[in-house]
Design a protein around this motif. Sequence first.
Motif, PDB file in Angstrom:
ATOM      1  N   ALA A 407      42.962  -2.545   4.165  1.00 59.96           N
ATOM      2  CA  ALA A 407      43.304  -1.158   3.865  1.00 59.96           C
ATOM      3  C   ALA A 407      44.445  -1.147   2.861  1.00 59.96           C
ATOM      4  O   ALA A 407      45.283  -2.062   2.866  1.00 59.96           O
ATOM      5  N   PRO A 408      44.491  -0.147   1.983  1.00 60.97           N
ATOM      6  CA  PRO A 408      45.561  -0.107   0.978  1.00 60.97           C
ATOM      7  C   PRO A 408      46.936   0.023   1.628  1.00 60.97           C
ATOM      8  O   PRO A 408      47.076   0.553   2.736  1.00 60.97           O
ATOM      9  N   ILE A 409      47.947  -0.482   0.947  1.00 58.24           N
ATOM     10  CA  ILE A 409      49.328  -0.281   1.369  1.00 58.24           C
ATOM     11  C   ILE A 409      50.073   0.386   0.224  1.00 58.24           C
ATOM     12  O   ILE A 409      49.605   0.389  -0.919  1.00 58.24           O
ATOM     13  N   ARG A 410      51.219   0.971   0.517  1.00 53.80           N
ATOM     14  CA  ARG A 410      51.971   1.678  -0.519  1.00 53.80           C
ATOM     15  C   ARG A 410      53.206   0.870  -0.900  1.00 53.80           C
ATOM     16  O   ARG A 410      53.991   0.468  -0.048  1.00 53.80           O
ATOM     17  N   GLY A 411      53.348   0.605  -2.190  1.00 53.13           N
ATOM     18  CA  GLY A 411      54.467  -0.186  -2.663  1.00 53.13           C
ATOM     19  C   GLY A 411      55.770   0.597  -2.662  1.00 53.13           C
ATOM     20  O   GLY A 411      55.794   1.811  -2.429  1.00 53.13           O
ATOM     21  N   LYS A 412      56.845  -0.090  -2.953  1.00 55.06           N
ATOM     22  CA  LYS A 412      58.159   0.557  -3.009  1.00 55.06           C
ATOM     23  C   LYS A 412      58.213   1.623  -4.099  1.00 55.06           C
ATOM     24  O   LYS A 412      58.987   2.577  -4.009  1.00 55.06           O
ATOM     25  N   ASP A 413      57.363   1.455  -5.127  1.00 51.70           N
ATOM     26  CA  ASP A 413      57.339   2.435  -6.211  1.00 51.70           C
ATOM     27  C   ASP A 413      56.476   3.646  -5.883  1.00 51.70           C
ATOM     28  O   ASP A 413      56.288   4.531  -6.722  1.00 51.70           O
ATOM     29  N   GLY A 414      55.923   3.673  -4.663  1.00 53.81           N
ATOM     30  CA  GLY A 414      55.112   4.803  -4.231  1.00 53.81           C
ATOM     31  C   GLY A 414      53.647   4.702  -4.585  1.00 53.81           C
ATOM     32  O   GLY A 414      52.838   5.524  -4.144  1.00 53.81           O
ATOM     33  N   LYS A 415      53.261   3.699  -5.358  1.00 52.37           N
ATOM     34  CA  LYS A 415      51.863   3.559  -5.772  1.00 52.37           C
ATOM     35  C   LYS A 415      51.055   2.781  -4.738  1.00 52.37           C
ATOM     36  O   LYS A 415      51.575   1.918  -4.026  1.00 52.37           O
TER      37      LYS A 415
END
Length: 545
Positions: A407-415
């Motif tokens: 499943a996708p995760i969200r990076g520190k940059d919000g993407k």
Amino acid sequence: MAVSLSVQLGVLGVALWALRSIYLRLIAPSPLANLPGPPRNSYFFGNLPQLFNRYAWDFHREIIHKYGAVTGIHGLLGQNMLYVFDPKALHSVIVKDQYVYEESPLFMDFNRIFFGDGLLSSLGDVHRHQRKILNPVFNINHMRYMTPIFYQVTHKLRDAIVKQVKTGDQEIDMLNWMTRTALELVGQGGLGWSFDSLEEPGLNPLAELIKSLVPTVAPLFLLVRFIPFFSRIGSASFRKRVVESFPNKRVRKLATISEALDTTAKEILHTKRAALAAGDQAVSEQIGQGKDIMSVLLKAQMTASAEDKMPDNELLGHINTLIFAAMETTSGALARILNKLAEHQDVQDKLREEVIAARGDREEIPYDELVSLPFMEAVCRETLRLYPPPLTLNRKTREDIVMPLSAPIRGKDGKEINEIPVPAGTDLMIGIWASNINPAVWGEDAEVYKPERWLKPLPESVTEARVPGVYSNLMTFLGGGRACIGFKFSQLEMKVVLSVLVEHLKFELPKEEIYWNTAGIQFPTLGRESDHSQLPLKVSLVKSA
């Protein structure tokens, strides 16, 4: 002068490695830097002190619940590492791309120093070749041969404990008994060798040394990271002298443990070979009657082709590995099961009823029936799910690779991140415990001890996750080409011991707190501050017995 030069070169090597690490961080920011993860405590140590200490449960939980199934963590000198328990990512790490994600040099060198050239310290073609030769002695048919031996050992254990509590309940260190028993089980079933008569309470010197390995090495988490450098300095005799004179008693204790294992392995190999040379009669008169793993392996060696023959250094490595791995992990798992049975008397009563009904008027429960007991299996699975002996295992990438995600995760940059480019040389931690209690897979009650969850079909979230473990949708025995080769051997040991003990003995908690330490392989102590591993339980006779 040569000794002085070797030491200087070693120090210089460490310094150059540190400078190179800092330089690479500055000129080439890692693609892993954008992953969510906990802040580091310091630039030099990163998160390592939080991960590698006796009280790390809460930090692991924080990673699991706050940061997610692929988390960025910090190693030494700003190194970017991964903590992974995403099922699809794990499949890549331990199955599909297992030869890209290999054991770290630290792990390999540590195992080679302590256990020799066995399965724990080999890679690639050598490891595959070793497993090919060893696999036949760990199959189910061979386990059937082992069952009577296991019962004989366990009946001695039962009689000794019954003797202790005959006049009334006693507080008994069950970790000591489980350690001695696991050593004798692997001795007789694995090596055709007896380490312990199991007749009286007391300490087994070899068992105590082996059991002290993990508590001894755990506080040295920083020092052991320099083993790959140290193992390449000077000769073996020089390194031995350095360790024996090292100004740290824990390091000197490790040298004592290593020497004891090496001496024992050489004695066993020499004795087994002498019996084989003397003929079938001599073999049949040995412990195990030639059916133990080492006897079968040595017999196969006599007729094997030149390319399939194992050199002595590998045979000695397998003996050391079998002694440590089978004793330490199985004894810890058995101790944890007894601890949970003492906590949950209803589970203990139900298990006892199942065992009594299955045995009937026979002396023991046959192999096929024993391994099929549903509640016994449920108790073992649930305990191994919640409390796998090691919480994590390490890997290091040999080349650049892209890690897939369930499943996708969200990076520190919000993407959103759908896959992760992992550079060559990246250290990562396989989250064994994290995978086993992943709420996305096991539900909101993932950390609740519920053996009955295994008596009905597992939730779709479990079956659809396709966790790549070799055992029951769990990572406890790992998976892929480096899965635990002896997991069926270990399961049989546990079930024989439990079936014999719970029918005759009742286990209850002591008054003092039992604390399970997270370091390396879990071990119990009386309270949080003690360094002495033990599991005192109140033990009494079952009235019906």
